[in-house]
Design a protein around this motif. Sequence first.
Motif, PDB file in Angstrom:
ATOM      1  N   LYS A 159      18.510   6.061  39.658  1.00  0.00           N
ATOM      2  CA  LYS A 159      18.541   7.520  39.680  1.00  0.00           C
ATOM      3  C   LYS A 159      17.141   8.044  39.376  1.00  0.00           C
ATOM      4  O   LYS A 159      16.392   7.437  38.591  1.00  0.00           O
ATOM      5  N   PRO A 160      16.763   9.170  39.965  1.00  0.00           N
ATOM      6  CA  PRO A 160      15.399   9.681  39.778  1.00  0.00           C
ATOM      7  C   PRO A 160      15.148  10.101  38.336  1.00  0.00           C
ATOM      8  O   PRO A 160      16.009  10.706  37.685  1.00  0.00           O
ATOM      9  N   LEU A 161      13.945   9.772  37.847  1.00  0.00           N
ATOM     10  CA  LEU A 161      13.545  10.187  36.493  1.00  0.00           C
ATOM     11  C   LEU A 161      13.328  11.695  36.403  1.00  0.00           C
ATOM     12  O   LEU A 161      13.197  12.241  35.308  1.00  0.00           O
ATOM     13  N   ALA A 162      13.302  12.353  37.557  1.00  0.00           N
ATOM     14  CA  ALA A 162      13.171  13.813  37.523  1.00  0.00           C
ATOM     15  C   ALA A 162      14.354  14.452  36.820  1.00  0.00           C
ATOM     16  O   ALA A 162      14.238  15.561  36.274  1.00  0.00           O
ATOM     17  N   ASP A 163      15.511  13.771  36.820  1.00  0.00           N
ATOM     18  CA  ASP A 163      16.663  14.301  36.101  1.00  0.00           C
ATOM     19  C   ASP A 163      16.373  14.432  34.607  1.00  0.00           C
ATOM     20  O   ASP A 163      17.011  15.235  33.912  1.00  0.00           O
ATOM     21  N   VAL A 164      15.444  13.599  34.130  1.00  0.00           N
ATOM     22  CA  VAL A 164      15.037  13.668  32.714  1.00  0.00           C
ATOM     23  C   VAL A 164      13.750  14.452  32.563  1.00  0.00           C
ATOM     24  O   VAL A 164      13.585  15.274  31.647  1.00  0.00           O
ATOM     25  N   ARG A 184      14.176  13.703  24.573  1.00  0.00           N
ATOM     26  CA  ARG A 184      13.827  12.720  25.607  1.00  0.00           C
ATOM     27  C   ARG A 184      14.652  11.451  25.428  1.00  0.00           C
ATOM     28  O   ARG A 184      15.201  10.890  26.399  1.00  0.00           O
ATOM     29  N   ALA A 185      14.751  10.977  24.185  1.00  0.00           N
ATOM     30  CA  ALA A 185      15.535   9.765  23.931  1.00  0.00           C
ATOM     31  C   ALA A 185      17.002   9.998  24.281  1.00  0.00           C
ATOM     32  O   ALA A 185      17.673   9.116  24.863  1.00  0.00           O
ATOM     33  N   GLN A 186      17.528  11.201  23.972  1.00  0.00           N
ATOM     34  CA  GLN A 186      18.917  11.493  24.272  1.00  0.00           C
ATOM     35  C   GLN A 186      19.160  11.548  25.778  1.00  0.00           C
ATOM     36  O   GLN A 186      20.162  11.005  26.289  1.00  0.00           O
ATOM     37  N   LEU A 187      18.248  12.185  26.499  1.00  0.00           N
ATOM     38  CA  LEU A 187      18.400  12.261  27.957  1.00  0.00           C
ATOM     39  C   LEU A 187      18.282  10.887  28.605  1.00  0.00           C
ATOM     40  O   LEU A 187      19.018  10.565  29.552  1.00  0.00           O
ATOM     41  N   ARG A 188      17.355  10.085  28.092  1.00  0.00           N
ATOM     42  CA  ARG A 188      17.226   8.728  28.650  1.00  0.00           C
ATOM     43  C   ARG A 188      18.488   7.912  28.379  1.00  0.00           C
ATOM     44  O   ARG A 188      18.941   7.134  29.237  1.00  0.00           O
ATOM     45  N   ASP A 189      19.057   8.061  27.193  1.00  0.00           N
ATOM     46  CA  ASP A 189      20.295   7.352  26.876  1.00  0.00           C
ATOM     47  C   ASP A 189      21.437   7.798  27.799  1.00  0.00           C
ATOM     48  O   ASP A 189      22.242   6.973  28.274  1.00  0.00           O
ATOM     49  N   GLN A 190      21.500   9.118  28.035  1.00  0.00           N
ATOM     50  CA  GLN A 190      22.542   9.607  28.947  1.00  0.00           C
ATOM     51  C   GLN A 190      22.341   9.070  30.364  1.00  0.00           C
ATOM     52  O   GLN A 190      23.310   8.712  31.052  1.00  0.00           O
ATOM     53  N   LEU A 191      21.069   9.035  30.796  1.00  0.00           N
ATOM     54  CA  LEU A 191      20.785   8.505  32.128  1.00  0.00           C
ATOM     55  C   LEU A 191      21.164   7.035  32.216  1.00  0.00           C
ATOM     56  O   LEU A 191      21.785   6.586  33.205  1.00  0.00           O
ATOM     57  N   ASP A 192      20.812   6.265  31.208  1.00  0.00           N
ATOM     58  CA  ASP A 192      21.155   4.836  31.210  1.00  0.00           C
ATOM     59  C   ASP A 192      22.668   4.637  31.191  1.00  0.00           C
ATOM     60  O   ASP A 192      23.203   3.736  31.865  1.00  0.00           O
ATOM     61  N   SER A 193      23.364   5.484  30.405  1.00  0.00           N
ATOM     62  CA  SER A 193      24.826   5.359  30.362  1.00  0.00           C
ATOM     63  C   SER A 193      25.445   5.667  31.722  1.00  0.00           C
ATOM     64  O   SER A 193      26.401   4.996  32.155  1.00  0.00           O
ATOM     65  N   SER A 194      24.899   6.688  32.397  1.00  0.00           N
ATOM     66  CA  SER A 194      25.439   7.011  33.722  1.00  0.00           C
ATOM     67  C   SER A 194      25.163   5.894  34.716  1.00  0.00           C
ATOM     68  O   SER A 194      25.991   5.614  35.602  1.00  0.00           O
ATOM     69  N   LEU A 195      24.014   5.224  34.603  1.00  0.00           N
ATOM     70  CA  LEU A 195      23.711   4.101  35.492  1.00  0.00           C
ATOM     71  C   LEU A 195      24.677   2.944  35.238  1.00  0.00           C
ATOM     72  O   LEU A 195      25.163   2.309  36.186  1.00  0.00           O
TER      73      LEU A 195
END
Length: 478
Positions: free
Chosen positions: A155-160, A40-51
């Motif tokens: 971006k939607p949190l559904a991606d995570v 979860r932490a890794q996916l959130r970090d990836q999402l934040d990086s993409s944002l």
Amino acid sequence: MSPTARFRALPLRSRLALLVTVAVALAVAAVAAVSWVMVRAQLRDQLDSSLRATNAGAQANQVFDAFGGCVSGEALPERPANNLSAQVQIVLPDGKTCWVDGKNTLKATAIDREVAQRLRGPVLYDSTTSDGVPVRVYTQPALVNRQFAALSVAKPLADVDKPLSTLAWVLLLVSGIGVVGAGAAGLWVARTGLRPVDELTGAVEHIARTEDLTVRIPDEGDDEIARLSRSFNSMTAALASSQDRQAQLIADAGHELRTPLTSLRTNIELLARSEDTGRAIPPDDRRELLASVKAQMTELASLIGDLQELSRPDAASPGPLGVVALHEITGAALSRARLRGPELSFDSDLAPWYVRGEAAALERAVVNVLDNAVKFSPPGGAVEVTLRAGELTVRDHGPGIPAEDLPHVFERFWRSPSARALPGSGLGLSIVARTAARAGGSAQLRAAADGGPGTEAVLRIPGAPTPPPADPSVVPDQ
């Protein structure tokens, strides 16, 4: 019944299997939880990086210029295609929002206004779209059409959440399989590991049921179960040996008691028959009968006393222990021996020697050694007694003991063939050896050191030539 009591009521095999299952379940649950949190932490970090990496500033200016100013999302019935795969909007310092890209607009928050007003820097936070879809929002300061604003990219949190949900189900399934497998493995391990214990239990139950002490358990290996099996085999062997010794003691005691009892019964029957028939026994014969009865009673009393002494456990202390003077005990025993052998001469040389032991038992042992010397000494013979450095030597000048008989002299009820006609129970030297061992010493019978006739009995007991100093912390009784 409490859970602890119910758990203890289960068989050992079930308890081990249950403990293994619980331990594995906790370990699997911990690993699954840690894995889920890390993913979860890794996916959130990836999402934040993409944002952060989304370059929406140029498109914001293009939309702003194309529509001649700020356009709300509701004013666009058909919106342009989403080139950024994200929700993008402009937030002006007064809180007004301008749609840039995406299917929905975002809720403007106080955070967005603070960024637009240059009160804080770029910020990441969770929010929702206008239709309630959870999104991850990155708001940063921007300059749109030469005016300060905030640019929000979401971006939607559904991606995570969707991958996390799938991962959670996979972990749950794997954990369930692991727990079930651990339970089965735990039961198998418990059965396999406890098989020697089952054999031991079966052997114990067999012994309790049949009293068969010859049962032995296989003890291959060096693990704890093998050690337990060897200890159990040693215990049963010791019990069997003790049982054999007890049976032999009873048989030997019965044999030794039979002779004086038979003689005593015969003499008493002669005396009783004389009283019943009125036929008087000659005075000399009557005196001999009474003397024989008295001698047999004395022999029975001595034999019973010896049996009582030997029946006590080796670990049990026969009396209070203390520092005693062995030379004084030997002197007292010599006085008794002179009464039993008045025709013999006793030469004594006793040096002071103090030992720790029980005075009565040590005196009995010395008396037994002296009685043995008196019994085998010829009329008018001499008995030599010396005590030097804890070694008490009693020398007689009798016929001696054959070399092949020396290994047996301290056995219970053993008597040399040449001494079977003499009085005695065969227990005296056994008591001597036992008493010496209790005092930390030893007993020995050997041929005379000078090569002459007779036997030397040697008692070695550790001690000191002077008594130990009194303990100043012990206050004597008043």
